[in-house]
Every structure is written in structure tokens, then in C-alpha cells.
Design a protein around this motif. Structure first.
Motif, PDB file in Angstrom:
ATOM      1  N   GLY A 236       0.784  -1.229   0.000  1.00 57.18           N
ATOM      2  CA  GLY A 236       0.000   0.000   0.000  1.00 57.18           C
ATOM      3  C   GLY A 236       0.814   1.275   0.000  1.00 57.18           C
ATOM      4  N   LEU A 237       2.130   1.192  -0.228  1.00 58.15           N
ATOM      5  CA  LEU A 237       2.957   2.394  -0.289  1.00 58.15           C
ATOM      6  C   LEU A 237       2.726   3.129  -1.602  1.00 58.15           C
ATOM      7  CD1 LEU A 237       6.341   0.859   0.929  1.00 58.15           C
ATOM      8  CD2 LEU A 237       4.735   2.193   2.308  1.00 58.15           C
ATOM      9  N   ARG A 238       2.838   4.445  -1.547  1.00 54.04           N
ATOM     10  CA  ARG A 238       2.786   5.260  -2.771  1.00 54.04           C
ATOM     11  C   ARG A 238       3.944   6.239  -2.747  1.00 54.04           C
ATOM     12  NH1 ARG A 238      -0.375   8.719  -4.277  1.00 54.04           N
ATOM     13  NH2 ARG A 238      -1.249   9.395  -2.290  1.00 54.04           N
ATOM     14  N   ALA A 239       4.386   6.646  -3.923  1.00 58.15           N
ATOM     15  CA  ALA A 239       5.473   7.617  -4.022  1.00 58.15           C
ATOM     16  C   ALA A 239       4.928   8.983  -4.400  1.00 58.15           C
ATOM     17  CB  ALA A 239       6.507   7.165  -5.046  1.00 58.15           C
ATOM     18  N   VAL A 240       5.581  10.024  -3.913  1.00 59.22           N
ATOM     19  CA  VAL A 240       5.250  11.407  -4.257  1.00 59.22           C
ATOM     20  C   VAL A 240       6.529  12.040  -4.784  1.00 59.22           C
ATOM     21  CG1 VAL A 240       4.386  13.628  -3.428  1.00 59.22           C
ATOM     22  CG2 VAL A 240       3.524  11.502  -2.423  1.00 59.22           C
ATOM     23  N   ASP A 241       6.547  12.359  -6.067  1.00 55.66           N
ATOM     24  CA  ASP A 241       7.776  12.860  -6.683  1.00 55.66           C
ATOM     25  C   ASP A 241       8.254  14.179  -6.076  1.00 55.66           C
ATOM     26  OD1 ASP A 241       8.072  10.759  -8.418  1.00 55.66           O
ATOM     27  OD2 ASP A 241       6.959  11.695 -10.045  1.00 55.66           O
ATOM     28  N   ALA A 246       8.880  18.875   6.915  1.00 55.37           N
ATOM     29  CA  ALA A 246       8.309  19.961   7.726  1.00 55.37           C
ATOM     30  C   ALA A 246       9.150  21.218   7.707  1.00 55.37           C
ATOM     31  CB  ALA A 246       8.122  19.479   9.163  1.00 55.37           C
ATOM     32  N   ALA A 247      10.411  21.108   7.277  1.00 60.87           N
ATOM     33  CA  ALA A 247      11.282  22.282   7.173  1.00 60.87           C
ATOM     34  C   ALA A 247      11.242  22.894   5.782  1.00 60.87           C
ATOM     35  CB  ALA A 247      12.711  21.904   7.546  1.00 60.87           C
ATOM     36  N   GLY A 248      10.409  22.345   4.895  1.00 59.13           N
ATOM     37  CA  GLY A 248      10.288  22.878   3.545  1.00 59.13           C
ATOM     38  C   GLY A 248      11.346  22.385   2.579  1.00 59.13           C
ATOM     39  N   ARG A 249      12.119  21.381   2.969  1.00 64.71           N
ATOM     40  CA  ARG A 249      13.151  20.856   2.079  1.00 64.71           C
ATOM     41  C   ARG A 249      12.524  19.895   1.072  1.00 64.71           C
ATOM     42  NH1 ARG A 249      17.279  18.833   6.677  1.00 64.71           N
ATOM     43  NH2 ARG A 249      15.306  17.853   7.295  1.00 64.71           N
ATOM     44  N   PRO A 250      12.820  20.069  -0.217  1.00 60.29           N
ATOM     45  CA  PRO A 250      12.197  19.224  -1.233  1.00 60.29           C
ATOM     46  C   PRO A 250      12.858  17.856  -1.319  1.00 60.29           C
ATOM     47  CG  PRO A 250      13.697  20.759  -2.267  1.00 60.29           C
ATOM     48  CD  PRO A 250      13.693  21.104  -0.800  1.00 60.29           C
ATOM     49  N   GLY A 251      12.102  16.890  -1.771  1.00 61.45           N
ATOM     50  CA  GLY A 251      12.636  15.550  -1.964  1.00 61.45           C
ATOM     51  C   GLY A 251      11.598  14.653  -2.592  1.00 61.45           C
ATOM     52  N   VAL A 252      11.883  13.370  -2.596  1.00 63.07           N
ATOM     53  CA  VAL A 252      10.923  12.371  -3.068  1.00 63.07           C
ATOM     54  C   VAL A 252      10.317  11.724  -1.824  1.00 63.07           C
ATOM     55  CG1 VAL A 252      12.750  10.627  -3.296  1.00 63.07           C
ATOM     56  CG2 VAL A 252      10.593  10.315  -4.507  1.00 63.07           C
ATOM     57  N   GLY A 253       8.993  11.541  -1.839  1.00 63.36           N
ATOM     58  CA  GLY A 253       8.298  11.084  -0.645  1.00 63.36           C
ATOM     59  C   GLY A 253       7.645   9.725  -0.820  1.00 63.36           C
ATOM     60  N   ILE A 254       7.407   9.072   0.314  1.00 63.27           N
ATOM     61  CA  ILE A 254       6.676   7.807   0.371  1.00 63.27           C
ATOM     62  C   ILE A 254       5.489   8.003   1.307  1.00 63.27           C
ATOM     63  CG2 ILE A 254       6.756   5.374   1.002  1.00 63.27           C
ATOM     64  CD1 ILE A 254       8.496   6.023  -1.360  1.00 63.27           C
ATOM     65  N   THR A 255       4.282   7.795   0.818  1.00 64.16           N
ATOM     66  CA  THR A 255       3.120   7.889   1.698  1.00 64.16           C
ATOM     67  C   THR A 255       2.923   6.563   2.405  1.00 64.16           C
ATOM     68  OG1 THR A 255       1.554   7.208  -0.016  1.00 64.16           O
ATOM     69  CG2 THR A 255       1.994   9.560   0.181  1.00 64.16           C
ATOM     70  N   TRP A 256       2.763   6.639   3.727  1.00 64.50           N
ATOM     71  CA  TRP A 256       2.581   5.440   4.537  1.00 64.50           C
ATOM     72  C   TRP A 256       1.096   5.118   4.632  1.00 64.50           C
ATOM     73  CZ3 TRP A 256       6.642   2.589   5.609  1.00 64.50           C
ATOM     74  CH2 TRP A 256       6.478   1.507   6.474  1.00 64.50           C
TER      75      TRP A 256
END
Length: 302
Positions: A236-241, A246-256
Motif C-alpha cells: 500500500g505504499l505510494r510515491a510522491v515525486d 516539515a522544514a520545507g526541504r524538497p525531496g521524493v516522498g513515500i506515503t505510509w
């Protein structure tokens, strides 16, 4: 025809994609490469030869043209195209390459995090027997009594109660007691879930345990790699490009994934964020690790 000339002709009239579009694409490419390296599927040099074998100049030019023209200016790219498993495996591979100098038993694991209710700093005893501290911007300080000879000092607020102790088990900040294998780590986390909630497969509870371990503890590289490798096994994981911590630093994310009792219309999933170029852990959409290290005393900062 010269290959570079053909490529130039093919791409001369094509507008370049903006960096916000190329960034996620680069993250996906690096994730796939790092994941393959981590699993030793095919040596990198051999894989590169195999991929380009038989590709002529015209084919190469067409491929580059397609990449450049993939997203015309003004159009939004897909919200989530990265592979969450590849991203987590890349994070595991990156963890294995980090320096892993063990702290001394009398040292402290320092962490600064940005949270919804303000900044938090923690000094956790490396071996769990020394007195540590949690300091929060708007809520004061909270002692973390060390566990010595099976007993810990009892506090009332910030003041110790004279002669009052309670039974304890040391809770070290340097976690050498955890599995260094992804399968064993997954089994360990599942067993912990059963102890917390009475049921295995509670992946929401597992996510809490994972974040608690990675946020304010010092994990040996193999243990940290096993932790992210275990996370990659969660369904059930999803990725967010394009995610931000919380500090506003950009990256690639994984929704839990949400828990079984959460209403998806109300509850928002936690997004675990990694740097898009290095895949090092940054934090989540609600908590960002902004500083960490090993220090000699409470109050010191790296």
C-alpha cells in the motif's frame, strides 16, 4: 552523420523541460540504479553496455528528443510516478554507505527536529545509563533519567524526587540490538506491533515504530539499511515525486498507509521524505530532522 550533430538537429526546436520536471525524473533514474546496485542484479558497467548495444545515432537522438519534450511548459507532470519500493531500496543502499563510527557509552545522541508545535532538541544516552534531556521550544525541558542497576530516578517536572527511584530497563540511543537484515527487521517490527496492539500486520503502528527509530536514535549503517529494506515490504505504499518535509526541504516522498480504523476522507497519510539526489532521510511532512550527531555532554551540539 555525426551523432552529436543529429542530436542537436533533433532537439534544436524542442523547448527544454523545467528543472521541477527533470528533478523527479532524475530521482526515478537514480532510484532504479541504486536499487539494482543494492541487489547486485547486474553490474553497473555491464548493464550500461547492454542497454545501449545496437542503438544507432538516430535512435539515440529520438530518445533524447523524447526526454527533452516529455513535459511541455505549463503542463503538470504526474503527481506520483516514482516506484516507492525502488526509493526505499535506494535509501537502504545509501544508508549502507554512511559512516558508522560507534559512539562511546558515555556519549549522547543529539537530534534537532522541527515539529508542528515548535523545535525539539534531544540528548539521549548512547548506552541508556546516563541522564539525558529533551528540550522543547515552548514547553520547557524534560529529563531522561538513565537506568543504572535496574533503577531510574523519578522526577516531578524538572526536579528529581530525593530518594525516589523506579525499576527500569536501559533504553540506549545507539541501537546495536536491532537486526541488520531486512527480513529479520520486518519480523522484529511485526512482533513489536503484536506487542503494542495485539495484532500483526498493523502497518500504521509499524510506521510509527520506524519513524521513532530513525528520528532520534543512532543506528549502525547495516541496521538503518535493514529498516528501510523492511519498510519496502509494506503493502500500500505510494510515491510522491515532489514532496517537502516539515522544514520545507524538497525531496521524493513515500506515503505510509493509514490504519484500519482511519477514515481516508479525514485522515491524511504520513509522507516520509528522502533527498532526491542522495536518498538520505530528511523527515516527514510533519517532522523534519534538521541536525543530528554524537556529543560528549547534555547541552552540547555537533
Amino acid at each position: 552523420m555525426d551523432e552529436l550533430k543529429l542530436i542537436a538537429e533533433r532537439t534544436d526546436s524542442v523547448p527544454l523541460a523545467e528543472s521541477c520536471v527533470l528533478g523527479p525524473a532524475r530521482a526515478r533514474l537514480m532510484a532504479e540504479i541504486a536499487a539494482a546496485e543494492a541487489e547486485n542484479v547486474v553490474p553497473l558497467k555491464k548493464r550500461r553496455r547492454w542497454v545501449w548495444t545496437g542503438v544507432g545515432a538516430a535512435g539515440l537522438a529520438a530518445a533524447i528528443t523524447a526526454v527533452v519534450a516529455l513535459t511541455p511548459a505549463g503542463l503538470e507532470p504526474p503527481a506520483a510516478t516514482a516506484d516507492p519500493v525502488a526509493v526505499l531500496r535506494s535509501a537502504a543502499a545509501a544508508a549502507l554507505k554512511t559512516p558508522g563510527t560507534p559512539p562511546k557509552p558515555d556519549q549522547f545522541i543529539y537530534t534537532k527536529t522541527k515539529q508542528p508545535d515548535g523545535e525539539r532538541e534531544s540528548w539521549i544516552s548512547a548506552d541508556g545509563t546516563h541522564d539525558g534531556l529533551i528540550k522543547m521550544a515552548d514547553r520547557g525541558s524534560f529529563p531522561l533519567p538513565g537506568c543504572r542497576n535496574g533503577q531510574a530516578q523519578v522526577y516531578k517536572g524538572e526536579e528529581p524526587l530525593k530518594g525516589v527511584t523506579e525499576p527500569c530497563t536501559p533504553r540506549p540511543g545507539y541501537r546495536v540490538d536491532l537486526p541488520a537484515d531486512a527480513d529479520a527487521m520486518f519480523a522484529h517490527l511485526n512482533a513489536e506491533n503484536a506487542g503494542h496492539s495485539g495484532e500483526k500486520g498493523d502497518y500504521h503502528a509499524m510506521g510509527k515504530d520506524i519513524l521513532a527509530l530513525v528520528n532520534e536514535n543512532y543506528l549502525p549503517p547495516a541496521v538503518l539499511g535493514a529498516l528501510f529494506g523492511a519498510a519496502a515490504r509494506v503493502p500500500g505504499l505510494r510515491a510522491v515525486d515532489r514532496a517537502e518535509d516539515a522544514a520545507g526541504r524538497p525531496g521524493v516522498g513515500i506515503t505510509w498507509p493509514l490504519g484500519p480504523h482511519h477514515d481516508p476522507k479525514v485522515a491524511k497519510p504520513v509522507v516520509i521524505v528522502f533527498a532526491a539526489d542522495t536518498f538520505l532521510y530528511l523527515g516527514t511532512n510533519s517532522t523534519a530532522v534538521t541536525a543530528s550527531g554524537v556529543v560528549d555532554a547534555v547541552g552540547q551540539r555537533p
